[in-house]
Design an enzyme around this catalytic site. Structure first.
Site, PDB file in Angstrom:
ATOM      1  N   ARG A 108      62.459  48.602  56.732  1.00 39.89           N
ATOM      2  CA  ARG A 108      62.544  48.051  55.370  1.00 39.89           C
ATOM      3  C   ARG A 108      62.601  46.530  55.318  1.00 39.89           C
ATOM      4  NH1 ARG A 108      66.378  52.312  54.610  1.00 39.89           N
ATOM      5  NH2 ARG A 108      65.296  54.141  53.823  1.00 39.89           N
ATOM      6  N   LYS A 130      52.940  36.791  50.142  1.00 43.53           N
ATOM      7  CA  LYS A 130      52.131  38.005  49.970  1.00 43.53           C
ATOM      8  C   LYS A 130      51.703  38.516  51.338  1.00 43.53           C
ATOM      9  CE  LYS A 130      50.095  37.420  45.394  1.00 43.53           C
ATOM     10  NZ  LYS A 130      48.831  37.316  44.641  1.00 43.53           N
ATOM     11  N   GLU A 172      39.544  26.904  49.482  1.00 40.82           N
ATOM     12  CA  GLU A 172      40.850  27.133  48.836  1.00 40.82           C
ATOM     13  C   GLU A 172      41.504  25.807  48.425  1.00 40.82           C
ATOM     14  OE1 GLU A 172      42.052  30.122  48.024  1.00 40.82           O
ATOM     15  OE2 GLU A 172      41.356  31.600  49.494  1.00 40.82           O
ATOM     16  N   LYS A 214      50.791  25.201  45.410  1.00 38.02           N
ATOM     17  CA  LYS A 214      51.054  26.629  45.520  1.00 38.02           C
ATOM     18  C   LYS A 214      52.550  26.905  45.435  1.00 38.02           C
ATOM     19  CE  LYS A 214      50.047  30.958  47.526  1.00 38.02           C
ATOM     20  NZ  LYS A 214      49.186  31.768  48.362  1.00 38.02           N
ATOM     21  N   GLU A 224      54.287  37.285  40.428  1.00 32.34           N
ATOM     22  CA  GLU A 224      53.061  37.274  39.650  1.00 32.34           C
ATOM     23  C   GLU A 224      53.168  38.027  38.337  1.00 32.34           C
ATOM     24  OE1 GLU A 224      49.580  37.165  42.130  1.00 32.34           O
ATOM     25  OE2 GLU A 224      48.347  38.020  40.541  1.00 32.34           O
ATOM     26  N   ARG A 228      51.323  32.839  38.258  1.00 31.12           N
ATOM     27  CA  ARG A 228      50.838  32.925  39.640  1.00 31.12           C
ATOM     28  C   ARG A 228      49.412  33.474  39.708  1.00 31.12           C
ATOM     29  NH1 ARG A 228      53.809  34.906  45.291  1.00 31.12           N
ATOM     30  NH2 ARG A 228      51.959  34.511  46.552  1.00 31.12           N
ATOM     31  N   ASN A 232      44.498  32.983  41.595  1.00 31.71           N
ATOM     32  CA  ASN A 232      43.400  33.887  41.939  1.00 31.71           C
ATOM     33  C   ASN A 232      42.075  33.459  41.325  1.00 31.71           C
ATOM     34  OD1 ASN A 232      44.769  35.889  43.557  1.00 31.71           O
ATOM     35  ND2 ASN A 232      45.907  36.347  41.704  1.00 31.71           N
ATOM     36  N   HIS A 235      38.900  34.882  42.666  1.00 29.91           N
ATOM     37  CA  HIS A 235      39.245  35.922  43.640  1.00 29.91           C
ATOM     38  C   HIS A 235      38.855  37.339  43.244  1.00 29.91           C
ATOM     39  CE1 HIS A 235      41.117  32.770  45.871  1.00 29.91           C
ATOM     40  NE2 HIS A 235      41.570  33.594  46.800  1.00 29.91           N
ATOM     41  N   HIS A 239      36.913  39.189  46.079  1.00 29.61           N
ATOM     42  CA  HIS A 239      37.348  40.445  46.706  1.00 29.61           C
ATOM     43  C   HIS A 239      36.284  41.526  46.544  1.00 29.61           C
ATOM     44  CE1 HIS A 239      41.876  39.177  46.491  1.00 29.61           C
ATOM     45  NE2 HIS A 239      41.188  38.513  47.393  1.00 29.61           N
ATOM     46  N   HIS A 252      36.435  35.059  53.794  1.00 30.46           N
ATOM     47  CA  HIS A 252      37.124  35.007  52.505  1.00 30.46           C
ATOM     48  C   HIS A 252      36.851  33.705  51.732  1.00 30.46           C
ATOM     49  CE1 HIS A 252      40.160  35.572  49.457  1.00 30.46           C
ATOM     50  NE2 HIS A 252      40.730  34.437  49.814  1.00 30.46           N
TER      51      HIS A 252
HETATM   52 ZN    ZN Z   1      42.119  33.229  48.793  1.00 27.21          ZN
END
Ligand code: ZN
Ligand code: ADP
Length: 348
Positions: A108, A130, A172, A214, A224, A228, A232, A235, A239, A252
């Protein structure tokens, strides 16, 4: 939530600094086949005499899977790792996301330390907590928020980074200017050549300014709930491209470059923004050697289908990050799918 963060040259040689980040009894070092020959020994030397096991993964986003996660769980059990274990990620965003998810889930949650070695990981994925793995259906669909206890970014490691990965990281960096800081965007335009030639001062400044952006946004909205999501920008498109290519096509940062231009074009189509900012963004990304249009073999309807599975969507509506201008990104909760299709179809 704030991690201790050090960014400077030659940090991996600072034995006292690195060893202090991981006081636990059992240490799992996760890295990949490109990074291991370069920096593994240096890190292992720091922990000599401690119970450390190293897992070397094949490089690449295709490895960010549940199967690899299971492998790390097995490695931790073989180590006899308990709650005071520490997982260290030595590498780029792929290694960081996977090792971080292992740290988040072993018993955990145990201590996690990031030793980022790509520009992308230094400016983005090592900040904010993340962690995730991909499914064939989509990127980062299984994951957890788990803050690193420490992030040590040794900028000397960027010397060995392949050109393509340096450029991907710069995408980025551009994102932070594009979403919220027009002055930073100007600065990147003026310093593009220095950044591409790996000028140490320019890179340090780019990293410092990106991380500041950031960290400030994450501090205001860690999980988020709102702001936040602006991080993205580009993104949802990116993705979808990565998943559609089976995580083996564009890297990416390249997909993010294309995705940001698509977000700019869609903003224009929806009447939210004029054409000029998207033109300027595309021009800068091109100067940085990044792609700005969809690869020809990708179909617009398939990409839209992928975008429907994006985590940012609410109640079955397409929720996208668009903009009004450079430095002025906005969250648009219910975007018309036909306009998205038209934007995708006219790219390339
Ligand atoms: Zn990214
Ligand atoms: P990212 O950080 O861009 O998300 P990865 O973790 O996939 O992505 O790293 C990008 C690629 O660069 C991988 O092939 C990785 O093995 C390689 N790499 C990472 N750091 C370095 C480095 N400092 N020197 C050389 N290659 C590196």
């Amino acid at each position: 939530m704030a991690a201790t963060r050090s960014t400077s040259a030659d940090l991996l040689h600072d034995t006292a600094l690195v060893s202090a980040t991981a006081p636990g009894r059992h240490l799992l070092l996760v890295t990949d086949g490109n990074v291991a020959p370069l920096y593994r020994e240096r890190v292992e030397a720091v922990f000599e005499g401690r119970a450390l096991h190293t897992v070397v993964l094949p490089p690449g986003e295709q490895e960010k899977t549940l199967a690899r996660h299971a492998e790390l769980m097995t490695a931790l059990s073989r180590l006899g790792a308990s709650r005071d274990a520490c997982v260290l990620a030595l590498g780029g965003g792929v290694v960081g996301d996977l090792a971080g998810f292992a740290a988040a889930t072993w018993m955990r949650g145990v201590r996690f330390v990031q030793l980022p070695t790509t520009l992308l990981a230094m400016v983005d994925s090592s900040v904010g907590g993340k962690t995730a793995v991909d499914l064939p259906e989509g990127k980062n669909l299984v994951g957890a928020f788990h803050q690193p206890a420490a992030v040590i970014a040794d900028t000397t490691t960027l010397d060995t980074l392949p050109e393509r990965e340096l450029r991907a990281g710069l995408a980025e960096v551009v994102k932070y200017g594009a979403l919220g800081d027009a002055d930073f965007f100007d600065w990147i335009e003026s310093n593009a050549a220095a950044l591409l030639s790996r000028d140490a001062h320019a890179l340090s400044e780019a990293i410092a300014r990106s991380v500041r952006h950031k960290a400030a946004i994450v501090a205001r909205d860690e999980h988020e709930g709102g702001e936040r999501a602006l991080l993205n920008l580009g993104h949802s498109f990116a993705h979808a491209i990565e998943a559609e290519q089976g995580f083996g096509g564009m890297v990416h940062g390249e997909a993010v470059a294309v995705g940001m231009v698509l977000a700019g074009r869609l903003s224009e189509r929806l009447g939210l923004a004029p054409a000029a900012p998207a033109d300027r963004l595309a021009a800068l990304l091109q100067r940085l050697g990044l792609p700005t249009a969809l690869p020809e073999d990708l179909e617009a309807p398939a990409l839209l289908g992928r975008m429907r599975l994006d985590k940012k969507n609410l109640s079955g509506r397409l929720r996208l990050i668009l903009w009004r201008d450079i430095g002025r990104a906005i969250i648009v909760p219910d975007v018309d799918e036909d306009q998205v299709l038209a934007t995708l179809a006219s790219s390339g």
